[in-house]
Enzyme design. Sequence first.
Site, PDB file in Angstrom:
ATOM      1  CB  ILE A 124     -38.380 -11.661  -3.777  1.00  0.00           C
ATOM      2  CG1 ILE A 124     -38.524 -13.090  -3.105  1.00  0.00           C
ATOM      3  CG2 ILE A 124     -36.845 -11.501  -4.203  1.00  0.00           C
ATOM      4  CD1 ILE A 124     -38.064 -14.300  -4.002  1.00  0.00           C
ATOM      5  N   GLY A 125     -41.081 -10.974  -2.206  1.00  0.00           N
ATOM      6  CA  GLY A 125     -42.538 -10.765  -2.143  1.00  0.00           C
ATOM      7  C   GLY A 125     -43.203 -11.086  -0.967  1.00  0.00           C
ATOM      8  N   GLY A 152     -46.762 -12.217   0.902  1.00  0.00           N
ATOM      9  CA  GLY A 152     -47.982 -13.054   0.585  1.00  0.00           C
ATOM     10  C   GLY A 152     -48.734 -12.937   1.898  1.00  0.00           C
ATOM     11  N   GLY A 153     -50.081 -13.618   1.957  1.00  0.00           N
ATOM     12  CA  GLY A 153     -50.816 -13.655   2.872  1.00  0.00           C
ATOM     13  C   GLY A 153     -50.475 -13.955   4.236  1.00  0.00           C
ATOM     14  N   GLY A 161     -47.074 -14.264   4.839  1.00  0.00           N
ATOM     15  CA  GLY A 161     -45.604 -13.999   5.293  1.00  0.00           C
ATOM     16  C   GLY A 161     -44.780 -13.681   4.040  1.00  0.00           C
ATOM     17  CB  VAL A 180     -41.207 -14.808  -0.214  1.00  0.00           C
ATOM     18  CG1 VAL A 180     -40.261 -15.890  -0.854  1.00  0.00           C
ATOM     19  CG2 VAL A 180     -42.456 -15.395  -0.031  1.00  0.00           C
ATOM     20  CE  LYS A 221     -45.459 -17.857   2.612  1.00  0.00           C
ATOM     21  NZ  LYS A 221     -46.364 -17.988   1.314  1.00  0.00           N
ATOM     22  CG  ASP A 277     -53.936 -19.819  -1.281  1.00  0.00           C
ATOM     23  OD1 ASP A 277     -54.976 -19.640  -1.982  1.00  0.00           O
ATOM     24  OD2 ASP A 277     -53.324 -19.019  -0.672  1.00  0.00           O
TER      25      ASP A 277
END
Length: 976
Positions: free
Chosen positions: A671-672, A674-675, A677, A679, A693, A806
């Site tokens: 589903i995603g 990111g920087g 890893g 998800v 994650k 972050d």
Amino acid sequence: MSNACSYRQIALSLCLVFCFYLPCCVKSDELQILLNLKSALNKSSTNVLDSWEAASSVCSFDGITCNAEGSVKEIELSSQKLMGVLPLDSICQLQSLDKLSLGYNLLYGAITEDLSNCVKLQYLDLGNNLFTGSFPDISALGELQYLYLNGSEFSGTFPWKSLENMTNLALLSLGDNPFNRTPFPDQILKLKKLNWLYLANCSIEGKIPPEIGDLTELRELELQYNYLSGEIPVEIGKLHKLWQLEIYNNELTGKLPVGLRNLTNLEYFDASANHLEGVISEVRYLTNLVTLQLFENQFTGEVPTELGEFKKLVNLSLYTNMLTGPLPQKLGSWADFDFIDVSENFLTGPIPPDMCKKGTMKGLLMLQNRFTGEIPVTYASCTTLKRFRVSNNSLSGIVPAGIWGLPNLNIIDIAYNQFEGPITSDIKNAKEIGIISAEYNRLSGELPEEISEAISLVKIELNNNQILGKIPHEIGELKRLSSLKLHNNGLSGSIPESLGSCASISNINMANNSLSGKIPSSLGYLPTLNSLNLSRNELSGKIPESFSSLKLTLFDLSYNRLTGPIPESLSIEAYNGSLARNPGLCSSTIRSFKQCPTDSGMSKDVRLLIVCFALGAMILLASLGCFLYLRRTEKYRDRSLKEVSWDFKSFHVLTFTEDEILDSIKRENLIGKGGSGNVYKVMLSNGAELAVKHIWNTDSHGRRKSRSTTPILGKRAGKEKEFDAEVQTLSSIRHVNVVKLYCSITSEDSSLLVYEYLPNGSLWDRLHTSRKMELDWDTRYEIAVGAAKGLEYLHHGCERPVIHRDVKSSNILLDEFFKPRIANFGLAKIVQANGGKDSTRVIAGTHGYIAPEYGYTYKVNEKSDVYSFGVVLMELVSGKRPIEPEFGDNKDIVSWVCSKLKNKQSVLSIVEPRIPDAFKEDAVKVLRIAMLCTTTLPALRPTMRTVVHMLEEAEPCKLVSIIINKDGDLKKKEAK
Ligand SMILES: *[C@@H]1O[C@H](CO)[C@@H](O)[C@H](O)[C@H]1NC(C)=O
Ligand SMILES: *[C@@H]1O[C@H](CO)[C@@H](O)[C@H](O)[C@H]1NC(C)=O
Ligand SMILES: *[C@@H]1O[C@H](CO)[C@@H](O)[C@H](O)[C@H]1NC(C)=O
């Protein structure tokens, strides 16, 4: 034509006349220039410019030096807290200026002026300020000898070509600026007079050119924190005068070049955190070394015995390599030796005995090797020692008594060896000790009651030893104690009631001893208790009623002699195993226990409560399942997941198994990205949803993850432990506005972090992407307050502040009611409460949200999060992203907002047009808070606690006054 020409000549000669024969005129111009400079710096909180008065002579101004003719020759105003935009154009009109020194101030704004009039400058220092934008061409400054522009936030491409003809340059310092990536600039290789070259951390990539060997005047060469690759050129050996060589945190490969031996003047050498290999024997010729740091490489072979004879050596860091053989036994016996870290190698032989001979040593770190022999008794009187860590070796013998009582020791880590003997009463002198980690040894004797005088203790880990006798009741005086592990020993007597006054304790494990007597009811009142294991003892009596209110991740009283009824809230099948093997316990609800004599008719409400509890805690049973081994099924798409073994750590009571999670890590569930890893969304068989994650362990590829290069502060006992500790801390965080971390599953090269799943995605999605939706002002305001509370909790609610590092709208997730939760602590580190001021040096963050101080110090603290949160507030109010093309080059939402503060109309135009007019005033209130949060100077930003307060109160007049009191410069500062 010719007339015009001659007029020009006349004018020119007139000018010459004026310039050379009428110095008083010039001086009145100079006065004007300096007064102009003074007024430009009128934001400064300093009075160094007070002497700059129209009535006096410029030569009497503080910080000004004149030449014999009375013209300004030098401006020396470094470290004066000067704040403002520098009028360089006008400064360059000072005809005789040869030194301009303005380093370590708070100057800001872009330098767009033409510096070509500053031709006489020999010394230019604009370093350590807060400028923006790129640095202009300075090729006209042919006389320059000293150029400092380091740490001043200059970005873009540096005008390297300007350096081409600056052959007088002796010092060039351009490091710590966020320049664009560039190969090593050729122009520098022609500057033969250079003796100091500082190009650290300014995005230089590719090889170190062999021609560097032609800069034979170099005494200091600092190239750390770049992207340098390839081998270290042999020609570096030609730099005979070199005194300091810093090339750490790059991507260098190959061996230490043979030429290195010629650098006999070298005192400071650091090539850590690269991919270097081969033996380190080349350093045996560098007899003047004071500091040698080669950690985190792949060096092999032995530590040269010559190091034992180095008379100046005080710091040796060789950790995380593959070194073998013994350490030189005379190591550290000459100078005021300070620190050794040779952890994580394959070193053998005894601990060198004389490293604290001069009584100055602070750190002895030798964990994870194959050292043998005893702890030399010399260290028992090494009172300066702060860290003593020798765990995971094959050391043996009795721990010298004095070690336990070293007055400055913060950590004694001797776990996983074969040490013997008792913990002595000397411990009363160890006032600074926070951690005793001595598990898995053969320690014997009794726990001394004096342990209660080691008042800084946070962790006592003595499990798996042969400790006998009673647990001293004085232990209750350890108010900071959070973890007490005494399991697998021979302790007897009763558990002291006083343990209930260890108000910080979260983890108690006394399993598998011979403890008897009653369980003190005080344990039930411990506010932060999370894990209690008293199994396999001889405890008797009733389970205290107070236990009803405990909410534990781990609860185990099995294999004891407890009697009487099981308290109602514990009377659920799920806790069955936790209470098993206590033949005297009875229960009216659990069938596996005998029935209690019935007289206590349970009310319906109580039954209902029990049912709720049962649901909420389905739990322990399932968490047992977590320890199952990985079932290899066909379902895995991801090969790498399939073939590794996983270590499962859970921190909450769980209703799922490891297998269920691993089975779901496949592309369909992504589903995603990111920087840190990918998800995945995991749907459990019971219908519950989780977010997982998947983080690749970048460390295993040697890529820099952290910029921490201060091994003096201590080295962790391996990254895994650090990771575990971090996950454990984060998972202990419980707050309605913080995403729950359920557990971690780690393997050698990657980790899975299992979080609760939030159906409404992130705030970023809802504001800026195709999943965007109309968020009315109420919702936005609630999100702002909730997220602020989550962050406040991280900063102020935990035992130690957790800095997020972050904060951004994509890390604020929304639940089904659009209540926000702070997510993604991948980068959070724990800042020791007492070391709060020396914030950790780690690069993190996302462009557009990063606080300005990052650029020049790499230091982050809570205030850096506050800045980022301010950016999120601006997004909420304006609906804009932190970086939008419409803001212009090098501008972000913060400068855009500042540029709109001209009048009320313009301020209102910042608010997202879709927000109805009726709410616009309220939105502006939040905007004001956002501006406070994004103040350039961290010290002027409010704490998250204050932010929550301001958001909640949000009374217009109060906010206005805060703005005016705190900081009139907020608005002016960014104005051009
Ligand atoms: C400070 O200096 C700036 C620029 O020279 C000027 O615009 C501003 O009015 C000055 N402020 C004060 C309070 O003197
Ligand atoms: C350096 O000097 C050479 C020769 O005088 C000239 O051609 C060149 O333009 C100069 N470079 C710069 C950047 O001024
Ligand atoms: C090192 O010094 C030796 C002897 O002075 C010399 O022969 C050798 O060329 C030098 N090596 C380098 C790389 O400068």
